[in-house]
Design a protein around this motif. Structure first.
Motif, mmCIF file in Angstrom:
data_model
loop_
_atom_site.group_PDB
_atom_site.id
_atom_site.type_symbol
_atom_site.label_atom_id
_atom_site.label_comp_id
_atom_site.label_asym_id
_atom_site.label_seq_id
_atom_site.Cartn_x
_atom_site.Cartn_y
_atom_site.Cartn_z
ATOM 1 N N ALA A 211 -10.748 43.653 29.669
ATOM 2 C CA ALA A 211 -11.439 42.449 29.196
ATOM 3 C C ALA A 211 -11.759 41.506 30.353
ATOM 4 C CB ALA A 211 -10.591 41.739 28.144
ATOM 5 N N ARG B 162 -5.623 46.525 28.137
ATOM 6 C CA ARG B 162 -6.744 45.881 27.461
ATOM 7 C C ARG B 162 -7.131 44.567 28.132
ATOM 8 N NH1 ARG B 162 -6.273 47.155 20.995
ATOM 9 N NH2 ARG B 162 -6.316 49.419 21.238
ATOM 10 N N ILE C 33 -11.862 35.470 25.865
ATOM 11 C CA ILE C 33 -11.417 36.766 25.355
ATOM 12 C C ILE C 33 -10.704 36.555 24.024
ATOM 13 C CG2 ILE C 33 -9.948 38.779 25.759
ATOM 14 C CD1 ILE C 33 -10.118 38.107 28.794
ATOM 15 N N LYS D 266 -7.494 39.286 19.656
ATOM 16 C CA LYS D 266 -7.584 40.532 18.886
ATOM 17 C C LYS D 266 -8.001 41.711 19.777
ATOM 18 C CE LYS D 266 -9.317 42.143 14.485
ATOM 19 N NZ LYS D 266 -10.051 41.801 13.274
ATOM 20 N N LYS D 267 -8.786 41.410 20.805
ATOM 21 C CA LYS D 267 -9.243 42.450 21.734
ATOM 22 C C LYS D 267 -8.087 43.041 22.550
ATOM 23 C CE LYS D 267 -13.201 43.146 24.691
ATOM 24 N NZ LYS D 267 -14.401 42.551 25.231
ATOM 25 N N ARG E 158 -7.935 32.946 20.915
ATOM 26 C CA ARG E 158 -8.886 33.241 21.989
ATOM 27 C C ARG E 158 -8.359 32.658 23.295
ATOM 28 N NH1 ARG E 158 -13.674 34.803 19.811
ATOM 29 N NH2 ARG E 158 -14.773 35.022 21.770
#
Length: 190
Positions: free
Chosen positions: A56, A52, A179, A182-183, A168
Motif C-alpha cells: 500500500a 500489505r 490507506i 481494511k486494505k 484510514r
C-alpha cells in the motif's frame, strides 16, 4: 567465513561486526547496546499486515524514496534494529547493502507482537527518535488494527502523535498517504 553463535566471545558485548559473521539463516537478530536479541518467528497476521502495508505504501511512494521490509538499521556498532516495514531514501536503496543508517531512513514501522510489546511501544521509538528517524508508526492488532503515527520532535527527542488510525491512515508526511485500514486487514479478520 561464518561462525556459530557459540563461537563468538561476548565478554564485551555483541557488535554489528559479530552480526556480519553469522549465517544468513533467516533468524531475526537485533542488538540493543551489545545485547543480542533474537525474536521468535512472527505470526501469519503480523506478516500479512506488514506485507500489505508495504504494498500500500509503495503505491503512492515518491520516486526519491523506497519502501522495503525487514532491513536492518545500524544505529551504532552495538545497536541495530530491524523494523517490520521501512521507507528509505532511494539513494540508500541503490547502494544495495544489508543495512541502512538512521539518516537514510524516513519511516520505521513496527507491528506489535505479544513478544515485542515493550520494545515496540517504548524502547524502539525512544531509540529511533534519538537516532533522528523522522517518522515512526506502531501497528497494534488487539481488537482490529490501529496505526499510531508519530513525527519526530527533534527538540524534545521524541515522537509527537500525528494520529491514531483505525479506519484510514491519512497523513501528509512523509508524503500524502491515504490507506484504508481494511486494505491491511487479513481476510479472516474482516
Amino acid at each position: 567465513m561464518t561462525m556459530a553463535i557459540s563461537d563468538l566471545s561476548r565478554t564485551s558485548g555483541w557488535t554489528t561486526d559479530d552480526l556480519d559473521q553469522l549465517p544468513e539463516d533467516g533468524v531475526r537478530r537485533e542488538l540493543l547496546d551489545g545485547v543480542l536479541l533474537v525474536s521468535p518467528s512472527p505470526t501469519d497476521i503480523h506478516q500479512i499486515i506488514a506485507a500489505r502495508l508495504m504494498v500500500a505504501l509503495e503505491e503512492s511512494c515518491p520516486d526519491h524514496l523506497q519502501v522495503t521490509q525487514a532491513v536492518e538499521i545500524r544505529m551504532s556498532s552495538t545497536r541495530a534494529f530491524i523494523p517490520d516495514v521501512l521507507v528509505a531514501t532511494d539513494e540508500a536503496a541503490r547502494r544495495g547493502g544489508r543495512y541502512y543508517t538512521p539518516s537514510e531512513v524516513v519511516l520505521a514501522v513496527e507491528v506489535v507482537s505479544p513478544s515485542s510489546v515493550s520494545m515496540d511501544r517504548i524502547t524502539k521509538p525512544a531509540l529511533y527518535a534519538q537516532a533522528g528517524i523522522r517518522h515512526y508508526w506502531r501497528i497494534e492488532i488487539k481488537n482490529g488494527i490501529e496505526v499510531h503515527a508519530g513525527v519526530l520532535d527533534q527538540d524534545a527527542g521524541l515522537y509527537r502523535p500525528v494520529g491514531v488510525f483505525d479506519a484510514r491512515i491519512n497523513v501528509s508526511e512523509p508524503w500524502a498517504i491515504d490507506i484504508p485500514i481494511k486494505k491491511l486487514t487479513p481476510r479472516h479478520m474482516l
